[in-house]
Design an enzyme around this catalytic site. Structure first.
Site, mmCIF file in Angstrom:
data_model
loop_
_atom_site.group_PDB
_atom_site.id
_atom_site.type_symbol
_atom_site.label_atom_id
_atom_site.label_comp_id
_atom_site.label_asym_id
_atom_site.label_seq_id
_atom_site.Cartn_x
_atom_site.Cartn_y
_atom_site.Cartn_z
ATOM 1 N N LYS A 1 0.813 -1.224 0.000
ATOM 2 C CA LYS A 1 0.000 0.000 0.000
ATOM 3 C C LYS A 1 0.842 1.268 0.000
ATOM 4 O O LYS A 1 0.625 2.154 -0.800
ATOM 5 C CB LYS A 1 -0.835 0.072 1.287
ATOM 6 C CG LYS A 1 -2.084 -0.706 1.311
ATOM 7 C CD LYS A 1 -2.942 -0.311 2.522
ATOM 8 C CE LYS A 1 -2.217 -0.220 3.851
ATOM 9 N NZ LYS A 1 -1.984 -1.428 4.586
ATOM 10 N N ARG B 1 -9.769 2.023 8.303
ATOM 11 C CA ARG B 1 -9.383 0.677 8.678
ATOM 12 C C ARG B 1 -10.470 -0.018 9.467
ATOM 13 O O ARG B 1 -10.293 -1.162 9.867
ATOM 14 C CB ARG B 1 -8.195 0.769 9.612
ATOM 15 C CG ARG B 1 -6.958 0.189 9.026
ATOM 16 C CD ARG B 1 -5.956 0.241 10.116
ATOM 17 N NE ARG B 1 -4.884 1.013 9.574
ATOM 18 C CZ ARG B 1 -3.664 0.532 9.395
ATOM 19 N NH1 ARG B 1 -3.359 -0.651 9.815
ATOM 20 N NH2 ARG B 1 -2.764 1.244 8.821
ATOM 21 N N ARG C 1 11.150 -6.465 5.743
ATOM 22 C CA ARG C 1 10.992 -5.039 5.455
ATOM 23 C C ARG C 1 11.951 -4.171 6.269
ATOM 24 O O ARG C 1 12.168 -4.399 7.443
ATOM 25 C CB ARG C 1 9.543 -4.620 5.749
ATOM 26 C CG ARG C 1 9.320 -3.113 5.636
ATOM 27 C CD ARG C 1 7.878 -2.789 5.381
ATOM 28 N NE ARG C 1 7.072 -2.828 6.588
ATOM 29 C CZ ARG C 1 5.768 -2.553 6.581
ATOM 30 N NH1 ARG C 1 5.141 -2.276 5.449
ATOM 31 N NH2 ARG C 1 5.085 -2.598 7.701
ATOM 32 N N ARG D 1 11.159 -1.651 11.272
ATOM 33 C CA ARG D 1 10.138 -0.936 12.039
ATOM 34 C C ARG D 1 9.879 -1.636 13.366
ATOM 35 O O ARG D 1 9.884 -2.854 13.439
ATOM 36 C CB ARG D 1 8.841 -0.895 11.221
ATOM 37 C CG ARG D 1 8.576 0.470 10.648
ATOM 38 C CD ARG D 1 7.466 0.438 9.649
ATOM 39 N NE ARG D 1 6.200 -0.060 10.194
ATOM 40 C CZ ARG D 1 5.048 0.009 9.534
ATOM 41 N NH1 ARG D 1 5.016 0.552 8.324
ATOM 42 N NH2 ARG D 1 3.948 -0.445 10.062
ATOM 43 N N ARG E 1 -1.398 -7.473 13.976
ATOM 44 C CA ARG E 1 -1.913 -6.546 12.974
ATOM 45 C C ARG E 1 -2.705 -7.284 11.907
ATOM 46 O O ARG E 1 -3.738 -6.794 11.440
ATOM 47 C CB ARG E 1 -0.766 -5.757 12.340
ATOM 48 C CG ARG E 1 -0.431 -4.514 13.146
ATOM 49 C CD ARG E 1 1.039 -4.188 13.091
ATOM 50 N NE ARG E 1 1.463 -3.807 11.765
ATOM 51 C CZ ARG E 1 2.679 -4.084 11.271
ATOM 52 N NH1 ARG E 1 3.554 -4.765 11.961
ATOM 53 N NH2 ARG E 1 2.986 -3.683 10.070
HETATM 54 P P1 ADP Z 1 0.637 -1.302 8.677
HETATM 55 O O1 ADP Z 1 -0.396 -1.208 7.607
HETATM 56 O O2 ADP Z 1 1.828 -2.081 8.257
HETATM 57 O O3 ADP Z 1 0.103 -1.684 10.016
HETATM 58 P P2 ADP Z 1 0.754 1.600 8.857
HETATM 59 O O4 ADP Z 1 1.988 2.373 8.611
HETATM 60 O O5 ADP Z 1 -0.400 1.826 7.971
HETATM 61 O O6 ADP Z 1 1.271 0.122 8.868
HETATM 62 O O7 ADP Z 1 0.274 1.845 10.356
HETATM 63 C C1 ADP Z 1 1.113 1.648 11.471
HETATM 64 C C2 ADP Z 1 0.306 1.678 12.763
HETATM 65 O O8 ADP Z 1 -0.324 2.963 12.919
HETATM 66 C C3 ADP Z 1 -0.837 0.689 12.837
HETATM 67 O O9 ADP Z 1 -0.429 -0.600 13.230
HETATM 68 C C4 ADP Z 1 -1.751 1.367 13.864
HETATM 69 O O10 ADP Z 1 -1.287 1.203 15.181
HETATM 70 C C5 ADP Z 1 -1.621 2.829 13.503
HETATM 71 N N1 ADP Z 1 -2.642 3.213 12.506
HETATM 72 C C6 ADP Z 1 -2.410 3.637 11.238
HETATM 73 N N2 ADP Z 1 -3.574 3.907 10.601
HETATM 74 C C7 ADP Z 1 -4.553 3.639 11.482
HETATM 75 C C8 ADP Z 1 -5.976 3.696 11.432
HETATM 76 N N3 ADP Z 1 -6.623 4.098 10.320
HETATM 77 N N4 ADP Z 1 -6.684 3.333 12.525
HETATM 78 C C9 ADP Z 1 -6.061 2.935 13.647
HETATM 79 N N5 ADP Z 1 -4.727 2.854 13.776
HETATM 80 C C10 ADP Z 1 -3.975 3.199 12.709
#
Ligand code: ADP
Ligand code: ZN
Length: 224
Positions: free
Chosen positions: A17, A93, A130, A162, A173
């Protein structure tokens, strides 16, 4: 592409993504809005808000809906996003977030939601290997590191694993993805806004596939 392109990229963690959303934002000349990037920037800034977000992120948990919606509302109200549109990455999400997004946006919400599809075995492998630049967020992997292994090719920032790419946080996740985010696929399908794109293969090919799918759908929408 007409101004005001409003897209969402959905997909499991590790589906690509982030990488693809950056490229799409460049192609359609709209801002890339990643909630993960926004939270990571808050963590780096050391603010109280960042400290709270970090506890959720490191555990692989979702940041609470009301907090995320507030952050997105604030970002989308800025001029670039209001005038040109956006590519949302990592938001919505949950169904709650998708409903909130519909309310935030005038005239019918987002135009199109792209589900970037990659099987779980593949994302597990990708996530474990990653690596990411702490400064600009560019993604690398053990197989494709930057030319200097710890230094970002784009900005010279430090390239690390990360904090939330540990086995237990990854598992959590993905579990949350199935439980909270996967239902959005059917939710947007019912609204006739979903397009599914195969996320397997060379990143450049995936980008080309995405652009083709988006243009086809948006053009069809305009002609109808
Ligand atoms: P990934 O998709 O690999 O989990 P992201 O970079 O999109 O990574 O997000 C990292 C973290 O940020 C998530 O695991 C969550 O804790 C938080 N986060 C990001 N976007 C959201 C969202 N829309 N709702 C809730 N938590 C979020
Ligand atoms: Zn960088």
């Amino acid at each position: 592409m007409v101004p005001g392109t409003r897209l969402v990229v959905l997909g499991k963690q590790g589906a690509g993504k982030g990488t693809q959303a950056v490229r799409l934002a460049r192609h359609y000349a709209v801002p890339h809005v990643s909630t993960g990037d926004i939270f990571r920037a808050a963590v780096r800034s050391g603010s109280e808000f960042g400290k709270k977000a970090r506890e959720f992120m490191d555990a692989g948990e979702l940041v609470p809906d009301d907090v995320v919606v507030g952050v997105v509302q604030e970002r989308l109200s800025q001029n670039d996003a209001r005038l040109r549109g956006f590519i949302l990455d990592g938001f919505p999400r949950t169904v709650f977030q998708a409903e909130a997004l519909d309310e935030l946006l005038p005239n019918g919400g987002v135009e199109l939601v792209i589900d970037l599809e990659v099987p779980t075995e593949v994302v597990l492998k990708r996530l474990a290997s990653r690596r990411v630049c702490v400064e600009c967020g560019t993604n690398y992997s053990i197989e494709k590191p930057p030319s200097d292994p710890e230094k970002c090719d784009v900005c010279g920032g430090k390239v690390v694993q990360r904090e939330d790419d540990t086995v237990s946080a990854i598992r959590r996740r993905l579990e949350l993805y199935e439980e909270q985010t996967a239902p959005l696929i059917a939710w947007y399908m019912r609204k006739d806004k979903l397009v599914t794109v195969d996320g397997i293969g060379d990143p450049d090919k995936v980008t080309a596939r995405l652009i083709r799918a988006i243009d086809l759908r948006l053009r069809r929408g305009a002609d109808a």
